[in-house]
Design a protein around this motif. Structure first.
Motif, PDB file in Angstrom:
ATOM      1  N   ARG A 221       7.898  -6.217  17.880  1.00  6.80           N
ATOM      2  CA  ARG A 221       7.438  -7.248  16.965  1.00  6.80           C
ATOM      3  C   ARG A 221       6.224  -6.719  16.204  1.00  6.80           C
ATOM      4  N   VAL A 222       6.241  -6.896  14.891  1.00  3.39           N
ATOM      5  CA  VAL A 222       5.168  -6.378  14.029  1.00  3.39           C
ATOM      6  C   VAL A 222       4.730  -7.455  13.047  1.00  3.39           C
ATOM      7  N   LEU A 223       3.484  -7.286  12.540  1.00  2.00           N
ATOM      8  CA  LEU A 223       2.976  -8.171  11.503  1.00  2.00           C
ATOM      9  C   LEU A 223       3.267  -7.564  10.139  1.00  2.00           C
ATOM     10  N   THR A 224       3.546  -8.415   9.152  1.00  2.63           N
ATOM     11  CA  THR A 224       3.733  -7.950   7.773  1.00  2.63           C
ATOM     12  C   THR A 224       2.383  -8.075   7.061  1.00  2.63           C
ATOM     13  N   VAL A 225       1.692  -6.941   6.967  1.00  2.00           N
ATOM     14  CA  VAL A 225       0.308  -6.915   6.454  1.00  2.00           C
ATOM     15  C   VAL A 225       0.286  -6.336   5.044  1.00  2.00           C
ATOM     16  N   SER A 226      -0.487  -6.968   4.173  1.00  2.00           N
ATOM     17  CA  SER A 226      -0.651  -6.430   2.813  1.00  2.00           C
ATOM     18  C   SER A 226      -1.304  -5.059   2.914  1.00  2.00           C
ATOM     19  N   ALA A 227      -0.868  -4.123   2.092  1.00  3.09           N
ATOM     20  CA  ALA A 227      -1.304  -2.729   2.192  1.00  3.09           C
ATOM     21  C   ALA A 227      -2.814  -2.575   2.109  1.00  3.09           C
ATOM     22  N   GLU A 228      -3.476  -3.406   1.273  1.00  5.30           N
ATOM     23  CA  GLU A 228      -4.933  -3.259   1.104  1.00  5.30           C
ATOM     24  C   GLU A 228      -5.724  -3.686   2.335  1.00  5.30           C
ATOM     25  N   HIS A 229      -5.055  -4.450   3.269  1.00  6.25           N
ATOM     26  CA  HIS A 229      -5.764  -4.918   4.458  1.00  6.25           C
ATOM     27  C   HIS A 229      -5.310  -4.180   5.740  1.00  6.25           C
ATOM     28  N   LYS A 230      -4.551  -3.119   5.593  1.00  2.00           N
ATOM     29  CA  LYS A 230      -3.979  -2.490   6.782  1.00  2.00           C
ATOM     30  C   LYS A 230      -5.023  -1.897   7.727  1.00  2.00           C
ATOM     31  N   ARG A 231      -6.174  -1.556   7.201  1.00  2.22           N
ATOM     32  CA  ARG A 231      -7.186  -0.961   8.064  1.00  2.22           C
ATOM     33  C   ARG A 231      -8.089  -2.027   8.702  1.00  2.22           C
ATOM     34  N   LYS A 232      -7.865  -3.271   8.314  1.00  2.00           N
ATOM     35  CA  LYS A 232      -8.706  -4.337   8.852  1.00  2.00           C
ATOM     36  C   LYS A 232      -8.162  -4.887  10.167  1.00  2.00           C
ATOM     37  N   ILE A 233      -6.895  -4.530  10.485  1.00  2.00           N
ATOM     38  CA  ILE A 233      -6.278  -4.970  11.741  1.00  2.00           C
ATOM     39  C   ILE A 233      -5.964  -3.727  12.554  1.00  2.00           C
ATOM     40  N   GLY A 234      -6.452  -3.662  13.751  1.00  2.00           N
ATOM     41  CA  GLY A 234      -6.201  -2.505  14.601  1.00  2.00           C
ATOM     42  C   GLY A 234      -4.769  -2.485  15.115  1.00  2.00           C
ATOM     43  N   GLY A 235      -4.183  -1.322  15.077  1.00  2.00           N
ATOM     44  CA  GLY A 235      -2.814  -1.218  15.584  1.00  2.00           C
ATOM     45  C   GLY A 235      -2.084  -0.011  15.029  1.00  2.00           C
ATOM     46  N   VAL A 236      -0.757   0.022  15.257  1.00  2.00           N
ATOM     47  CA  VAL A 236       0.091   1.144  14.841  1.00  2.00           C
ATOM     48  C   VAL A 236       1.024   0.678  13.730  1.00  2.00           C
ATOM     49  N   ILE A 237       1.069   1.462  12.637  1.00  2.00           N
ATOM     50  CA  ILE A 237       1.979   1.138  11.529  1.00  2.00           C
ATOM     51  C   ILE A 237       3.326   1.776  11.838  1.00  2.00           C
ATOM     52  N   HIS A 238       4.372   0.971  11.871  1.00  2.00           N
ATOM     53  CA  HIS A 238       5.728   1.453  12.169  1.00  2.00           C
ATOM     54  C   HIS A 238       6.542   1.704  10.913  1.00  2.00           C
ATOM     55  N   ASP A 239       6.216   1.011   9.808  1.00  2.00           N
ATOM     56  CA  ASP A 239       7.030   1.149   8.590  1.00  2.00           C
ATOM     57  C   ASP A 239       6.273   0.500   7.436  1.00  2.00           C
ATOM     58  N   GLU A 240       6.746   0.734   6.206  1.00  2.00           N
ATOM     59  CA  GLU A 240       6.214   0.043   5.044  1.00  2.00           C
ATOM     60  C   GLU A 240       7.360  -0.335   4.125  1.00  2.00           C
ATOM     61  N   SER A 241       7.111  -1.269   3.207  1.00  2.00           N
ATOM     62  CA  SER A 241       8.158  -1.740   2.297  1.00  2.00           C
ATOM     63  C   SER A 241       8.473  -0.681   1.269  1.00  2.00           C
ATOM     64  N   ALA A 242       9.565  -0.873   0.546  1.00  2.00           N
ATOM     65  CA  ALA A 242       9.988   0.094  -0.474  1.00  2.00           C
ATOM     66  C   ALA A 242       8.960   0.212  -1.584  1.00  2.00           C
ATOM     67  N   THR A 243       8.270  -0.881  -1.859  1.00  2.00           N
ATOM     68  CA  THR A 243       7.263  -0.863  -2.942  1.00  2.00           C
ATOM     69  C   THR A 243       5.924  -0.337  -2.445  1.00  2.00           C
ATOM     70  N   GLY A 244       5.787  -0.272  -1.126  1.00  2.00           N
ATOM     71  CA  GLY A 244       4.528   0.191  -0.555  1.00  2.00           C
ATOM     72  C   GLY A 244       3.448  -0.862  -0.510  1.00  2.00           C
ATOM     73  N   LYS A 245       3.761  -2.067  -0.908  1.00  2.00           N
ATOM     74  CA  LYS A 245       2.760  -3.133  -0.943  1.00  2.00           C
ATOM     75  C   LYS A 245       2.591  -3.804   0.424  1.00  2.00           C
ATOM     76  N   THR A 246       3.569  -3.606   1.325  1.00  2.00           N
ATOM     77  CA  THR A 246       3.520  -4.248   2.642  1.00  2.00           C
ATOM     78  C   THR A 246       3.740  -3.200   3.718  1.00  2.00           C
ATOM     79  N   VAL A 247       2.943  -3.285   4.794  1.00  2.00           N
ATOM     80  CA  VAL A 247       3.138  -2.406   5.937  1.00  2.00           C
ATOM     81  C   VAL A 247       3.490  -3.269   7.135  1.00  2.00           C
ATOM     82  N   PHE A 248       4.201  -2.650   8.059  1.00  2.00           N
ATOM     83  CA  PHE A 248       4.634  -3.360   9.270  1.00  2.00           C
ATOM     84  C   PHE A 248       3.849  -2.791  10.443  1.00  2.00           C
TER      85      PHE A 248
END
Length: 813
Positions: A221-248
């Motif tokens: 289970r992952v959170l859908t985080v906006s790319a500009e805030h990805k460093r504000k939440i601690g954790g591991v990025i498993h994937d990102e959207s095709a546009t790159g605007k969202t990371v999982f």
């Protein structure tokens, strides 16, 4: 290229030699007869692939008993459906390959494989339970015999049910270890839900998340985080959207929980594999039984498909006769019946019963009148019957069995072999003449066509003559008059025609056996609107002779049929008269025998009465002697003696008339002959002959019997010579029907009565007398005690007082 096939195996070109299956020529004969369409219908009715494969390789049998058995099975299953108590069979897969893998030590089947096996086990158990009903066992005897092969442990189904649920998933409580793992997984997943929700709520309030709050990546289970805030939440990025605007992103707070869940699921898979391994180990010893259950299910599926087809066709079971012959009544083409049924059009049945010595039907009539359909029907029904299918016909039909079917139907021009249509047909005829016999069925459409009519007709007649000489059976269609005439004059061949309504100029599709048909070419041409001038010119070319010959042949055939019918009726009447005369003579002989037997019994009774009177006479003579009136005593004695001798003479004469009418010479008997006594029904074997007596073995008794008392008899069903009782049977006239035991002891009386009764039964006497006197009643009681041992006694009685009263016992056998 192989043209000969011994069984119907798609694509009809199998050349294996199987003595019990039918032979075809050409190999695609079943296709010509449209039997492949019947196979298609049957396959649609099958529940499983194994039954469908059977119909792809179906055998056409040639032995009556196996065919009868298959027909009985189909008729019984049809009855289960009609009686609303169908056998429990449903969709299934073949498990033979899975069982083959299961036999390998340590092999673990997939859940799908175990489910397929479970399905077959449950079906086998349901079928076994179905036939626990004793009434069903008796009603569906043939099916019960098949299902008797089911021997499966019901515990197998229970064990599989304990492990797998209805959806095919392993139950969480399939083992203690799996139950504990499942509980830990549930606990951790609840913990994950709570923790994940807390992290998601905080991130959402902070505006770090996209519109979709969460997702699933790599099983986590992952959170859908906006790319500009990805460093504000601690954790591991498993994937990102095709546009790159969202990371999982997997929050750090749930990483440990997810890891533990992943590890628990791995433990779960290992435990499930262990459980399935143990289950396969439990199933492995039953591999043979599982295969046998599938065989039974498949066999029932095959029979069920035949039964469903029988219901669709309104088919019935005909009577199977061993010899090759036709005996169809109210039969119709199954393919045509289904087609007409969909169109709401009736199908016209036909009777095809060629009474011996007729074997070949020459069928003529107008085109499109039904000749070819009738010919094909005879072939397809034969294939259906000999493969165990019920057929659309009257159940009183008597169907013969053929070893081979040879056909010449349709255009068989061969580009490959550079043969014209007629050359190809002649090639077929050559094969027929060389191979067809009295067990073959020949089906030839438009016989003789394809070349000059005169030459073609002559060759066709010669071929027909040879086929008839070979005692071949067949249906042949033709328009040639010479063949119709040949059929008329030749024994073994019969004309037939398809009826044509001359008023409406339409075929009626009714088969008429015994009457040749007319082509009605001119009438049909006129109806189609062909120019009258063309028709008129054509008539001038054929002249009147052609039509006159056909009409004359029809008249002759009708006269012949009428004459044969009258002869048949006369022969039947003559046979009935002969039987009546025979019955009359036998009855007359029997009545005369009974009349003389009654007279004989009366005379013997009269002799007994005279004997009683003789005692009174002795007393009178004694008194006369004491009175010195000897002359009167002599006269009285002589009178009674003459009367007694006269009765005895009549008795001897009647015995000769009753028992010695046949004038048989007993000196012709010899050792080993089977004989019976003239006055009895028991049959024995002559062991030896000495002078005028024969030693005869009758059952467990050996008797010495005068030859005069014996007549020939047929050998009995069985003889038992393990024990012997030796008896000496005197001539019948020496047997007295009266026994006097007055003055005997009780023991002597019992012995004498037994010997007296035994001899009476052997000589077939039916009226006996025992004189024992009144006295104290001891002898009378002894006689009655012994008589109770003989079940053949009809009545025991005493005469009136003047004839002895309680001192005499009458016995009727």
């Amino acid at each position: 290229m192989c043209q000969e096939s011994r069984s119907f195996i798609a694509p009809f070109a199998n050349c294996s030699v199987i003595d019990t299956t039918m032979k075809f020529y050409p190999a695609d004969t079943p296709t010509f007869l449209e039997f492949d369409k019947i196979i298609t219908l049957l396959k649609k009715e099958c529940y499983g692939e194994p039954a469908q494969l059977y119909f792809d390789n179906i055998e056409i049998l040639t032995r009556p008993n196996p065919i009868r058995k298959l027909l009985d099975q189909t008729a019984e299953l049809k009855k289960t459906i009609e009686d609303s108590e169908p056998i429990p069979i449903y969709a299934y897969q073949s498990i033979k390959h899975k069982v083959k893998l299961l036999r390998k030590e340590g092999y673990v089947l997939s859940i799908e494989g175990i489910q397929a096996i479970h399905n077959v086990i449950k079906m086998g158990l349901s079928i076994d339970y179905y036939f626990r009903d004793f009434k069903r066992q008796r009603t569906y005897l043939q099916l019960y015999e098949i299902c008797g092969a089911i021997d499966i442990d019901s515990g197998l189904s229970s064990e599989i049910d304990r492990i797998l649920d209805d959806e095919g998933n392993v139950r969480p409580d399939a083992s203690i270890e799996l139950s504990q793992i499942s509980k830990r997984i549930n606990k951790k997943e609840r913990e994950l839900d709570s923790t994940f929700k807390q992290v998601a709520d905080r991130a959402k309030k902070s505006g770090y998340l996209a519109d979709t709050v969460e997702s699933l990546r790599n099983g986590r289970r992952v959170l859908t985080v906006s790319a500009e805030h990805k460093r504000k939440i601690g954790g591991v990025i498993h994937d990102e959207s095709a546009t790159g605007k969202t990371v999982f992103l997997e929050p750090i707070e749930v990483q440990m929980i997810n890891n533990e869940i992943v590890n628990l699921y791995a433990d779960r898979r290992k435990e499930i594999y262990k459980i399935l391994s143990l289950l396969c180990m439990h199933l492995r010893p039953y591999a043979d039984a599982l295969v046998e259950v599938e065989n039974v299910v498949t066999q029932l599926d095959i029979i069920h498909a035949k039964a469903r087809l029988a219901i669709l066709l309104d088919a019935d079971k005909p009577e199977i006769v061993g010899k090759a012959s036709f005996g169809y009544r109210a039969a119709y083409n199954p393919v045509l019946y289904i087609k007409n049924k969909k169109l709401g059009v009736p199908t016209i049945p036909f009777d095809l019963d060629l009474h011996p010595p007729n074997r070949i039907l020459v069928l003529s009539g107008p085109n499109a009148g039904g000749k070819s359909v009738t010919l094909k029907t005879a072939g397809i029904l034969q294939l259906m019957v000999q493969s165990g299918m019920l057929i659309p016909c009257d159940p009183n039909s008597k169907i013969g069995i053929f070893d081979s079917i040879y056909t010449d139907i349709g255009d068989q021009q061969s580009m490959e072999d550079d043969l014209s249509t007629y050359s190809s047909r002649l090639k077929n005829m050559k094969y027929f003449l060389e191979n067809a016999n009295e067990k073959s069925l020949i089906l030839i459409d438009e016989f003789g066509s394809g070349t000059d009519p005169n030459v073609g007709g002559a060759i066709a007649e010669s071929i027909l003559r040879q086929l008839n000489f070979n005692k071949t059976n067949g249906v042949i269609t033709t328009h040639y008059s010479n063949l119709k005439y040949f059929a008329f004059k030749t024994k073994g061949i019969l004309n037939g025609s398809m009826e044509f309504d001359t008023q409406s100029i339409r075929p009626t599709y009714h088969l008429i056996v015994g009457k040749p048909g007319n082509s009605f070419a001119y009438e049909i041409a006129e109806k189609t609107g062909l120019d009258p001038r063309v028709i008129k010119y054509a008539k001038t070319k054929t002249g009147k002779n052609e039509k006159a010959i056909d009409e004359l042949l029809i008249e002759l055939q009708e006269e012949k049929k009428s004459l044969e019918s009258r002869i048949s009726v006369m022969e039947d009447k003559e046979s009935k008269v002969d039987r009546l005369m025979k019955n009359y003579n036998e009855l007359h002989k029997e009545l005369e025998f009974r009349r003389k037997k009654i007279k004989l019994n009366a005379k013997e009774q009269s002799l007994f009465t005279i004997s009683q009177e003789n005692k009174e006479l002795d007393a009178v003579i004694k008194q006369l002697k004491e009175a010195n009136d000897l002359d009167k005593a002599k006269v009285i004695a002589k009178t009674f003696k003459t009367k007694r001798e006269k009765v005895r003479g009549e008795i001897h004469r009647l015995k000769d008339e009753v028992y010695y009418q046949d004038k048989f010479d007993p000196t012709t008997l010899k050792e080993g002959d089977y004989v019976k006594m003239r006055t009895g029904d028991s049959i024995g074997n002559i062991l030896s002959i000495r002078k005028n007596k024969a030693e005869v073995q009758m059952g467990i008794m050996t008797m010495s019997v005068p030859l005069k008392e014996l007549i020939p008899a047929k050998e009995p069903i069985s003889m038992n010579d393990s024990r012997r009782i030796i008896m000496d049977i005197p001539q019948r006239e020496r047997f007295e029907r009266k026994l006097d035991v007055r003055g005997y002891t009780r023991s002597d009386t019992l012995h004498a009565v037994q010997e007296f009764m035994d001899r009476a039964l052997l000589t077939n006497e039916n009226s006996l007398t025992i004189v024992h006197g009144v006295g104290s009643g001891v002898l009378r009681k002894a006689v009655l005690v012994k008589l109770k041992e003989y079940p053949d006694i009809i009545e025991v009685s005493h005469p009136e007082e003047q004839y002895g009263g309680l001192g005499v016992t009458y016995i009727s056998l």
